[in-house]
Design an enzyme around this catalytic site. Structure first.
Site, PDB file in Angstrom:
ATOM      1  N   HIS A   1      48.478  36.821  40.060  1.00 32.55           N
ATOM      2  CA  HIS A   1      47.221  36.761  40.825  1.00 32.55           C
ATOM      3  C   HIS A   1      47.158  37.871  41.881  1.00 32.55           C
ATOM      4  CE1 HIS A   1      43.846  33.721  41.809  1.00 32.55           C
ATOM      5  NE2 HIS A   1      43.479  34.937  42.204  1.00 32.55           N
ATOM      6  N   GLN A   2      47.238  39.099  41.403  1.00 32.77           N
ATOM      7  CA  GLN A   2      47.235  40.230  42.333  1.00 32.77           C
ATOM      8  C   GLN A   2      46.012  41.127  42.175  1.00 32.77           C
ATOM      9  OE1 GLN A   2      50.923  42.315  40.540  1.00 32.77           O
ATOM     10  NE2 GLN A   2      49.675  44.047  41.160  1.00 32.77           N
TER      11      GLN A   2
ATOM     12  N   GLU B   1      49.184  27.779  38.119  1.00 33.58           N
ATOM     13  CA  GLU B   1      49.776  28.814  38.982  1.00 33.58           C
ATOM     14  C   GLU B   1      50.140  28.316  40.379  1.00 33.58           C
ATOM     15  OE1 GLU B   1      46.506  31.734  39.023  1.00 33.58           O
ATOM     16  OE2 GLU B   1      46.295  31.314  41.164  1.00 33.58           O
TER      17      GLU B   1
ATOM     18  N   ASP C   1      46.324  37.533  34.767  1.00 29.78           N
ATOM     19  CA  ASP C   1      46.635  37.641  36.201  1.00 29.78           C
ATOM     20  C   ASP C   1      46.565  36.254  36.842  1.00 29.78           C
ATOM     21  OD1 ASP C   1      47.184  39.082  38.627  1.00 29.78           O
ATOM     22  OD2 ASP C   1      45.083  38.784  39.194  1.00 29.78           O
TER      23      ASP C   1
ATOM     24  N   THR D   1      41.529  37.746  34.213  1.00 32.05           N
ATOM     25  CA  THR D   1      41.813  38.006  35.634  1.00 32.05           C
ATOM     26  C   THR D   1      40.899  37.122  36.492  1.00 32.05           C
ATOM     27  OG1 THR D   1      40.232  39.835  35.694  1.00 32.05           O
ATOM     28  CG2 THR D   1      42.533  40.420  35.298  1.00 32.05           C
ATOM     29  N   SER D   2      40.320  36.071  35.886  1.00 27.63           N
ATOM     30  CA  SER D   2      39.344  35.266  36.624  1.00 27.63           C
ATOM     31  C   SER D   2      39.988  34.012  37.215  1.00 27.63           C
ATOM     32  CB  SER D   2      38.163  34.931  35.726  1.00 27.63           C
ATOM     33  OG  SER D   2      37.143  34.360  36.498  1.00 27.63           O
ATOM     34  N   ARG D   3      40.133  32.968  36.421  1.00 26.58           N
ATOM     35  CA  ARG D   3      40.819  31.756  36.856  1.00 26.58           C
ATOM     36  C   ARG D   3      41.572  31.179  35.661  1.00 26.58           C
ATOM     37  NH1 ARG D   3      40.461  33.249  41.311  1.00 26.58           N
ATOM     38  NH2 ARG D   3      39.479  32.269  43.104  1.00 26.58           N
TER      39      ARG D   3
ATOM     40  N   PHE E   1      43.156  40.996  43.415  1.00 23.18           N
ATOM     41  CA  PHE E   1      42.449  41.266  44.680  1.00 23.18           C
ATOM     42  C   PHE E   1      43.253  42.151  45.620  1.00 23.18           C
ATOM     43  CE2 PHE E   1      44.936  38.988  47.868  1.00 23.18           C
ATOM     44  CZ  PHE E   1      45.827  38.307  47.053  1.00 23.18           C
TER      45      PHE E   1
ATOM     46  N   LYS F   1      29.672  40.481  39.687  1.00 22.02           N
ATOM     47  CA  LYS F   1      30.134  41.688  40.391  1.00 22.02           C
ATOM     48  C   LYS F   1      31.354  42.323  39.708  1.00 22.02           C
ATOM     49  CE  LYS F   1      30.038  39.029  44.042  1.00 22.02           C
ATOM     50  NZ  LYS F   1      29.133  37.971  43.574  1.00 22.02           N
ATOM     51  N   ILE F   2      32.342  41.477  39.367  1.00 21.29           N
ATOM     52  CA  ILE F   2      33.565  42.041  38.771  1.00 21.29           C
ATOM     53  C   ILE F   2      33.297  42.469  37.326  1.00 21.29           C
ATOM     54  CG2 ILE F   2      35.958  41.535  38.111  1.00 21.29           C
ATOM     55  CD1 ILE F   2      36.056  39.640  40.596  1.00 21.29           C
TER      56      ILE F   2
END
Ligand code: NAD
Length: 334
Positions: A295-296, A263, A258, A232-234, A298, A154-155
């Protein structure tokens, strides 16, 4: 239904309380994360609601079962912090929010890429101090560049759609190919070909035992000199220490993250008056060609609304015994 919400920030309270107002759900919000030290807070609840850095490993799940808790509800898409096999063995159902505004993360990916490339963060500070020199701010056109997307769910798809609008040549790798990705301008290639040909690589696959440290020294060696990497995933997808080596040798021309593999000790907290003990993260901060956010991806109003609504539906559905199979996390059949 009594639900203990962990890692709860003011915005979580606001959105979850608003959309649960007319339901039988009674939330108790804990700012602390869930882990072995905070398990006692779960006693007396019907379910726990958790986020990306809560610890749902074997000992935690076992105690939840002892407390009579049979539902772990995640208010995120990723579930790498949950031992799913053990949850199943203990009879604990795990639900998540698999899709919430993929555009929120996709647009943040572009924000990071454009910041890194056009150095708007540096320009902003310069202009504030009446320094209008352009020296050191030169970027490059995204138009015509080859961008490699790893993970076209999706992303990844939302990123591909944006990049196609920029006039990029989008190459992709995913073990499962999607027709809509091809229609949106993506061209599937092997992982080796993507690593070899991309000017920019963006990660959008989940963190699994197979993708842990997908980007390590060996993968970086296959990449173009000066390649830009965006994650920006993990955090666990990237071997951070090996990426630092590549930044020092200039093999890697820029890095935007991100997410970060360690983290959970840092993100979502105000540590501005603390001494940070993580030397690897501190080293990342010293590079002029590294942009980090906490981690922003979302964090948009649309995404928070969808997360709250889907979380509440999952809690109510579990109670009525009608869980949406797409929202239930299960181990893959053997
Ligand atoms: P998704 O499930 O829709 O897509 C993931 C894709 O990755 C799938 O197409 C899958 O086939 C592919 N994939 C699996 N293994 C792969 C591999 N080894 N190599 C390449 N591709 C592989 O998930 P999504 O909604 O697009 O989310 C992607 C990731 O983004 C999530 O796993 C989550 O970790 C992360 N995420 C980050 C934020 C944030 O705030 N930064 C928010 C939401 C999600």
């Amino acid at each position: 239904m009594k639900v203990a919400v962990f890692s709860a920030k003011p915005y979580d309270k606001l959105f979850l309380s608003k959309y649960a107002a007319d339901t039988a759900i009674e939330f108790t919000f804990y700012e602390t994360s869930l882990g072995p030290d905070t398990l006692a807070l779960c006693e007396g609840f019907n379910a726990v609601n958790c986020f990306v850095n809560d610890d749902l490993s074997v000992p935690v799940l076992s105690t939840l079962k002892d407390f009579g808790i049979r539902h772990v509800s995640l208010r995120c898409a990723g579930f790498n912090n949950v031992d799913i096999k053990q949850a199943e063995a203990l009879g604990i159902t795990v639900t998540r929010v698999p899709a919430y505004s993929p555009e929120s993360v996709a647009e943040h990916t572009l924000a990071l890429l454009l910041t890194l490339n056009r150095k708007t963060h540096k320009a902003y500070n310069r202009v504030k101090e009446n320094n209008f020199s352009l020296q050191g701010l030169m970027g490059f056109n995204l138009h015509g560049k080859t961008i490699g997307i790893i993970g076209t769910g999706k992303i990844g798809l939302a990123v591909i759609r944006i990049l196609s609008g920029f006039g990029c040549n989008v190459i992709c790798y995913d073990p499962i190919q999607s027709e809509v990705v091809i229609q949106s301008g993506g061209r599937y290639v092997s992982l080796a070909s993507l690593l070899e040909n991309a000017d920019i690589i963006s990660l959008h696959c989940p963190l699994t035992p197979e993708t842990q440290h997908l980007i390590d020294r060996t993968a970086i060696q296959q990449m173009k000199h000066g390649v830009i990497l965006i994650n920006t995933s993990r955090g666990g997808l990237v071997a951070t220490q090996e990426v630092i080596e590549a930044l020092k040798s200039k093999k890697l021309g820029g890095l935007a993250l991100d997410v970060y593999e360690m983290e959970s000790e840092l993100f979502f907290k105000d540590l501005s008056s603390e001494i940070i003990q993580d030397d690897v993260f501190q080293r990342l901060l010293t590079f002029p060609n590294v942009v980090l956010t906490g981690h922003q991806g979302f964090f948009t109003e649309e995404a928070l609304t969808e997360i709250a609504m889907a979380t509440i539906n999952n809690l109510l559905d579990y109670q009525s015994g009608t869980i949406n199979p797409d929202n239930r996390v299960m181990t893959a059949p053997d």
